[in-house]
Write a protein that holds these residues in place. Sequence first.
Motif, mmCIF file in Angstrom:
data_model
loop_
_atom_site.group_PDB
_atom_site.id
_atom_site.type_symbol
_atom_site.label_atom_id
_atom_site.label_comp_id
_atom_site.label_asym_id
_atom_site.label_seq_id
_atom_site.Cartn_x
_atom_site.Cartn_y
_atom_site.Cartn_z
ATOM 1 N N HIS A 124 0.695 -1.162 -0.056
ATOM 2 C CA HIS A 124 -0.103 -0.027 0.047
ATOM 3 C C HIS A 124 0.765 1.205 0.046
ATOM 4 O O HIS A 124 0.903 2.059 0.810
ATOM 5 C CB HIS A 124 -0.932 -0.154 1.165
ATOM 6 C CG HIS A 124 -1.643 -1.152 1.484
ATOM 7 N ND1 HIS A 124 -2.813 -1.595 0.511
ATOM 8 C CD2 HIS A 124 -1.645 -2.251 2.250
ATOM 9 C CE1 HIS A 124 -3.355 -2.609 0.782
ATOM 10 N NE2 HIS A 124 -2.797 -3.134 1.923
ATOM 11 N N GLU A 153 -1.182 4.756 -4.148
ATOM 12 C CA GLU A 153 -2.248 5.755 -3.829
ATOM 13 C C GLU A 153 -1.478 7.156 -4.126
ATOM 14 O O GLU A 153 -0.376 7.201 -3.564
ATOM 15 C CB GLU A 153 -2.753 5.866 -2.441
ATOM 16 C CG GLU A 153 -3.715 6.796 -2.121
ATOM 17 C CD GLU A 153 -4.219 6.907 -0.665
ATOM 18 O OE1 GLU A 153 -4.817 7.917 -0.268
ATOM 19 O OE2 GLU A 153 -3.940 6.066 0.140
ATOM 20 N N ASP A 171 -1.264 11.080 7.939
ATOM 21 C CA ASP A 171 -2.877 10.558 7.677
ATOM 22 C C ASP A 171 -2.744 8.864 6.721
ATOM 23 O O ASP A 171 -3.292 7.893 7.331
ATOM 24 C CB ASP A 171 -3.559 11.433 6.992
ATOM 25 C CG ASP A 171 -4.812 10.728 6.717
ATOM 26 O OD1 ASP A 171 -5.630 10.666 7.603
ATOM 27 O OD2 ASP A 171 -5.242 10.486 5.290
ATOM 28 N N ALA A 172 -1.858 9.007 5.862
ATOM 29 C CA ALA A 172 -1.695 7.873 5.123
ATOM 30 C C ALA A 172 -1.287 6.618 5.942
ATOM 31 O O ALA A 172 -1.454 5.627 5.831
ATOM 32 C CB ALA A 172 -0.735 8.196 3.924
ATOM 33 N N SER A 174 -1.342 6.124 8.979
ATOM 34 C CA SER A 174 -2.475 5.821 10.073
ATOM 35 C C SER A 174 -3.504 5.123 9.187
ATOM 36 O O SER A 174 -4.261 3.981 9.832
ATOM 37 C CB SER A 174 -3.306 7.211 10.666
ATOM 38 O OG SER A 174 -3.977 7.811 9.480
ATOM 39 N N ARG A 175 -3.830 5.149 8.017
ATOM 40 C CA ARG A 175 -4.748 4.372 7.122
ATOM 41 C C ARG A 175 -4.095 3.060 6.504
ATOM 42 O O ARG A 175 -4.844 2.523 5.838
ATOM 43 C CB ARG A 175 -5.197 5.215 5.944
ATOM 44 C CG ARG A 175 -6.015 6.105 6.530
ATOM 45 C CD ARG A 175 -6.912 7.077 5.465
ATOM 46 N NE ARG A 175 -5.767 7.986 4.564
ATOM 47 C CZ ARG A 175 -5.384 7.639 3.476
ATOM 48 N NH1 ARG A 175 -5.776 6.242 2.858
ATOM 49 N NH2 ARG A 175 -4.719 8.335 2.746
ATOM 50 N N GLY A 176 -3.020 2.801 6.873
ATOM 51 C CA GLY A 176 -2.127 1.589 6.623
ATOM 52 C C GLY A 176 -1.072 1.745 5.350
ATOM 53 O O GLY A 176 -0.675 0.413 5.107
ATOM 54 N N ALA A 177 -0.538 2.827 5.116
ATOM 55 C CA ALA A 177 0.479 2.797 3.937
ATOM 56 C C ALA A 177 1.716 2.279 4.562
ATOM 57 O O ALA A 177 2.169 2.312 5.747
ATOM 58 C CB ALA A 177 0.636 4.239 3.738
#
Length: 438
Positions: A124, A153, A171-172, A174-177
């Motif tokens: 990711h 992304e 933020d990325a 924290s979303r799993g990047a």
Amino acid sequence: MMNVQAWTARLSFVLATAAAVGLLLTAGLRSFTLLGIGVGGLMFGAAAAWWVLTHHGMVRYLAALLAILVPVAVLVRYAVVGMLWTVIAFVALWTLATLAGRAALRADSPTPGPTEYVTPPPAHPFLIMNPRSGGGKVGTFHLDDKARDLGAEVVVLDPDHPQDVAELARDAASRGADLLGVAGGDGTQALVAGVAAEKNLPFMVISAGTRNHFALDLGLDREDPSTGLTALTGDGIEIRVDLGLIGDRVFVNNASFGAYAAIVQSPHYRDDKVGTTLQMLPDLLTHHGGPRLTVRAKDLLLDAPQAVLVSNNPYQGGDPAGLGRRERLDSGVLGVLGVTVANAAQAAGIIRGRRSQGLTAVTVTEVVIDADTPEIPVGVDGEALMLPTPVHCHIEPAALRVRVPRNRRQAPKSKPQMNWRRLTTLAFTRQKPTPLNA
């Protein structure tokens, strides 16, 4: 088997001898006078350049005229006595001797590259792209589309609505990047690199900026930034590099203090860089304007330098400005270069390189820059900032995981200073052949 290194060292001696003998045979005792005229003209020209930078008005114009006329006068003098081509041949042979000598010395001190780690490609990846960087390389090379095709992304920044790239990266994460990357300038790269180091995520550079200093020293292709996207595939590997910190802000290249940092703060700089520089330099170089700096690093105490450059790993030697490439990004030390020129004589001495009295170069793990003002202008990876004094810089060894293409360019080898004693050893000492199975 022929020892190429030894023969290169011998070639250096042959060329140097040919230069000296040729000059003596054609000019005799006049050769010493000719060399003196050339060195004197070079030093006087450097002094005149100093007067150009430190004066306004008529003095500046007269100094500029001298800086042009002095080397012309030297060449005319050589021509009048019929020695112009002799001197040109001497300079050419001596230059070739120096190049051969440095090549032999460089081979004698190979530079180890960073340890490479084979890791699976990111699942990711998250990339931030600046469409205006490098004159629009993101659009020219379709970097956003190519990255998305590889599963990344991508956020393309809107130049008319500035965004906090560090917050985008956090933020990325924290979303799993599982990878953070940047196609943009060195300043943007530094901000996201700081987040990647904080989150212990691999970082990726796409050389879409204007100068791409960090990308260049990583061995990436600056001509075609899309080649860097192969790091997202199985052809990517990881290396560990150091990060410089100024306070709690990361820098991947350098932080500059003094004259240059003050000039780029001017509101007129972007519209008229040359004019603004020439207008501000006299006061800055003569300490009639700008803060008075003090540099403390280990055993070094540098008082009132006109300019200071603190770099994430030292720049290569061999040039007075110290603004070449970095041989390594994992040496665990900062490079500190200070310029302190009080008069025209010291300015002329700078042409001798880093050993000049006006130049100070050291490597340390931390440095403190203080001043007689509560805050000072600082350029951090090209970004103009005002920071409170004292300013603390230090290095974090191996703090950043960087994912790069496996087939990237090798790190640049340094340009060593000529060491004739070491060169003599390489050229004329019999060396045992290396066994083929060693």
